[in-house]
Motif scaffolding. Structure first.
Motif, short mmCIF file in Angstrom:
data_model
loop_
_atom_site.label_atom_id
_atom_site.label_comp_id
_atom_site.label_asym_id
_atom_site.label_seq_id
_atom_site.Cartn_x
_atom_site.Cartn_y
_atom_site.Cartn_z
N VAL A 89 0.87 -1.18 0.00
CA VAL A 89 0.00 0.00 0.00
C VAL A 89 0.90 1.22 0.00
CG1 VAL A 89 -1.79 1.29 1.22
CG2 VAL A 89 -1.81 -1.21 1.25
N PHE A 90 0.81 2.04 -1.06
CA PHE A 90 1.67 3.21 -1.20
C PHE A 90 0.97 4.47 -0.70
CE2 PHE A 90 3.01 0.24 -4.54
CZ PHE A 90 4.36 0.14 -4.27
N GLN A 91 1.77 5.51 -0.50
CA GLN A 91 1.24 6.80 -0.09
C GLN A 91 0.31 7.40 -1.14
OE1 GLN A 91 4.22 9.54 1.38
NE2 GLN A 91 3.03 11.32 0.79
N SER A 92 0.57 7.09 -2.41
CA SER A 92 -0.17 7.71 -3.52
C SER A 92 -1.49 7.01 -3.85
CB SER A 92 0.70 7.72 -4.78
OG SER A 92 1.05 6.38 -5.13
N TYR A 93 -1.81 5.90 -3.16
CA TYR A 93 -3.05 5.11 -3.35
C TYR A 93 -3.03 4.32 -4.65
CZ TYR A 93 -4.45 8.91 -0.17
OH TYR A 93 -4.49 9.84 0.82
N ALA A 94 -2.68 4.97 -5.78
CA ALA A 94 -2.58 4.29 -7.09
C ALA A 94 -3.87 3.57 -7.48
CB ALA A 94 -1.40 3.31 -7.07
N LEU A 95 -5.02 4.23 -7.29
CA LEU A 95 -6.31 3.67 -7.70
C LEU A 95 -6.57 4.00 -9.16
CD1 LEU A 95 -8.45 4.67 -4.58
CD2 LEU A 95 -7.34 2.47 -5.03
N PHE A 96 -7.31 3.13 -9.85
CA PHE A 96 -7.67 3.38 -11.24
C PHE A 96 -8.85 4.36 -11.28
CE2 PHE A 96 -6.02 -1.08 -11.33
CZ PHE A 96 -4.88 -0.81 -12.07
N PRO A 97 -8.66 5.56 -11.85
CA PRO A 97 -9.72 6.58 -11.80
C PRO A 97 -10.97 6.24 -12.60
CG PRO A 97 -7.91 7.30 -13.21
CD PRO A 97 -7.45 6.05 -12.53
N HIS A 98 -10.82 5.41 -13.66
CA HIS A 98 -11.97 5.10 -14.51
C HIS A 98 -12.80 3.94 -13.97
CE1 HIS A 98 -8.75 2.36 -15.71
NE2 HIS A 98 -9.67 1.56 -16.23
N MET A 99 -12.33 3.29 -12.92
CA MET A 99 -13.06 2.16 -12.34
C MET A 99 -13.79 2.59 -11.07
SD MET A 99 -10.40 -1.05 -12.51
CE MET A 99 -9.69 -1.64 -14.05
N SER A 100 -14.85 1.87 -10.76
CA SER A 100 -15.56 2.12 -9.50
C SER A 100 -14.71 1.59 -8.35
CB SER A 100 -16.91 1.41 -9.49
OG SER A 100 -16.73 0.00 -9.45
N VAL A 101 -15.11 1.93 -7.12
CA VAL A 101 -14.42 1.43 -5.94
C VAL A 101 -14.42 -0.10 -5.93
CG1 VAL A 101 -14.63 1.23 -3.42
CG2 VAL A 101 -14.80 3.48 -4.51
N LEU A 102 -15.56 -0.70 -6.21
CA LEU A 102 -15.67 -2.16 -6.22
C LEU A 102 -14.75 -2.77 -7.28
CD1 LEU A 102 -17.15 -4.65 -5.06
CD2 LEU A 102 -18.77 -4.44 -6.96
N GLU A 103 -14.74 -2.18 -8.47
CA GLU A 103 -13.91 -2.70 -9.55
C GLU A 103 -12.42 -2.58 -9.21
OE1 GLU A 103 -16.85 -1.72 -13.37
OE2 GLU A 103 -15.47 -0.19 -12.59
#
Length: 399
Positions: A89-103
């Motif tokens: 788990v990084f400081q920057s989160y690195a989540l995919f912006p085009h996907m929903s939270v669940l995805e």
């Protein structure tokens, strides 16, 4: 949710003789470390001490120059990062912006062809109390919520070891403290092994079962947070993990119960059991919050050390407590934290005061003679503040 419904047990992590050299410098030097399965372990230290390099070696993002890395007893030194039972788990989160939270949370499961990826993702989101936001996009969440989604995405893959790389650094103070407690609660519930890398002393002490303080590629001291804070063994640990007043002098008496150290003509007593060295020149210390302030000389009492008179050179209000800097001729500047029990400061700048603390609150360091007994911060503000204190002390001694 029961642990068996969600996460597998964590595995222990063992580093054996790990060395990592880069051109021109050694980042990690012969590091041996054993982190028991299911523990919350923190690597704490300043920038450049080797803690992030250690984490990258465990993750498989760097290769050691020498040594071995074992997870759950299995040697993974030569194993590719994606084949290790590790998530980061990084400081920057690195989540995919085009996907929903669940995805986002289900992404890794689906790539691996795990059945019921959505169901397992919902379980992970319930663990971090965000299942009600499963349909939202990351940009619709707060920083703390995004961090929890990143944590759910890591935990859902059931890694034997979860690596946390300064995970709360981007959050504001109030949210960071809230997340510290939540992370500790989640780790306790899922039972994974957490390795947390941070430069934030409060964060390490709040969350970890065991803290290892790193300095120049080596571990200076390791133990429970309370042990490291109350009984530091080196000047580096004493000043990095909180603040300390340190004094260097010769041992003039060594009894069974305590040693007496002559510091600039002042006799300071330290329990033998709390001193690492008992003869010759030693450095001893006491934490600022252990000191009491007096506006007149206190009566000599057995089991109590007294310093003074000194003159207050600075008063800083911080809410819960007030910090006083007191210049004592021959001893330097002493820091005192006084809890704010009443309105207004106990003493004002320029006032003459005395200080005392119980002998049992002192400690003696293992540093050999000649070691500088102060942690040198690498910031200009700290340098300026130190220069200002020395100037004030010089003016007082001259006057």
């Amino acid at each position: 949710m029961a642990q068996s419904d969600f996460a597998e047990a964590g595995a222990d992590l063992e580093l054996v003789g790990i060395t990592k050299r880069f051109p021109g410098f050694t980042a990690i030097d012969e590091l041996d470390l054993l982190i028991p399965a299911g523990s919350f372990f923190a690597l704490l230290g300043p920038s450049g001490c080797g803690k992030t390099t250690t984490l990258r070696l465990v993750a498989g993002l760097e290769e050691p120059t020498s040594g071995r890395i074992l997870i759950g007893g299995k040697d993974v030194t030569g194993t590719k990062s994606f084949k290790r039972p590790v998530n980061t788990v990084f400081q920057s989160y690195a989540l995919f912006p085009h996907m929903s939270v669940l995805e986002n949370v289900a992404f890794g499961l689906r790539r691996r062809g795990i059945s019921d990826a959505a169901g397992k993702a919902h379980e992970a989101l319930r663990l971090v109390e965000l299942d009600h936001l499963a349909a939202r996009k990351p940009q619709q969440l707060s920083g703390g919520q995004q961090q929890r989604v990143a944590l759910a995405r890591a935990v859902v893959n059931r890694p034997a070891l979860l690596l946390l790389d300064e995970p709360l650094g981007a959050l504001d103070l109030k949210l960071r403290r809230q997340m510290q407690l939540e992370l500790k609660s989640i780790q306790s519930e899922v039972g994974l092994t957490f390795l947390h890398v941070t430069h934030d002393q409060e964060e390490a002490m709040t969350m970890a079962d065991t803290v290892a303080v790193m300095n120049k590629g080596r571990i200076e001291q390791m133990g429970a947070p309370e042990e490291l804070y109350e009984l530091p063994k080196t000047a580096f640990v004493a000043n990095f993990l909180g603040q300390s007043n340190l004094f260097t002098g010769d041992v003039t008496s060594s009894e069974k119960a305590s040693i007496i150290v002559d510091v600039g003509g002042v006799k300071i007593e330290v329990p033998t059991s709390r001193a690492q060295r008992h003869t010759g020149e030693v450095t001893i210390g006491v934490r600022p919050e252990k000191l009491m302030l007096y506006t007149s000389a206190p009566t000599a009492t057995p089991g109590v050390n007294v310093l003074g008179p000194g003159r207050v050179t600075d008063v800083s209000f911080s809410g819960v407590s007030t910090q006083y800097l007191v210049a004592v001729p021959g001893l330097g500047v002493i820091t005192v934290f006084a809890q704010n029990m009443e309105f207004g400061p106990v003493a004002h700048i320029g006032e003459e005061i005395w200080m005392s603390w119980k002998v049992e609150h002192g400690f003696g360091l293992a540093d050999e003679p000649g070691i500088v007994p102060r942690f040198s911060a690498d910031t200009d503000t700290a340098t300026i503040a130190t220069q200002r204190r020395h100037q004030l002390l010089a003016e007082i001694e001259e006057g």
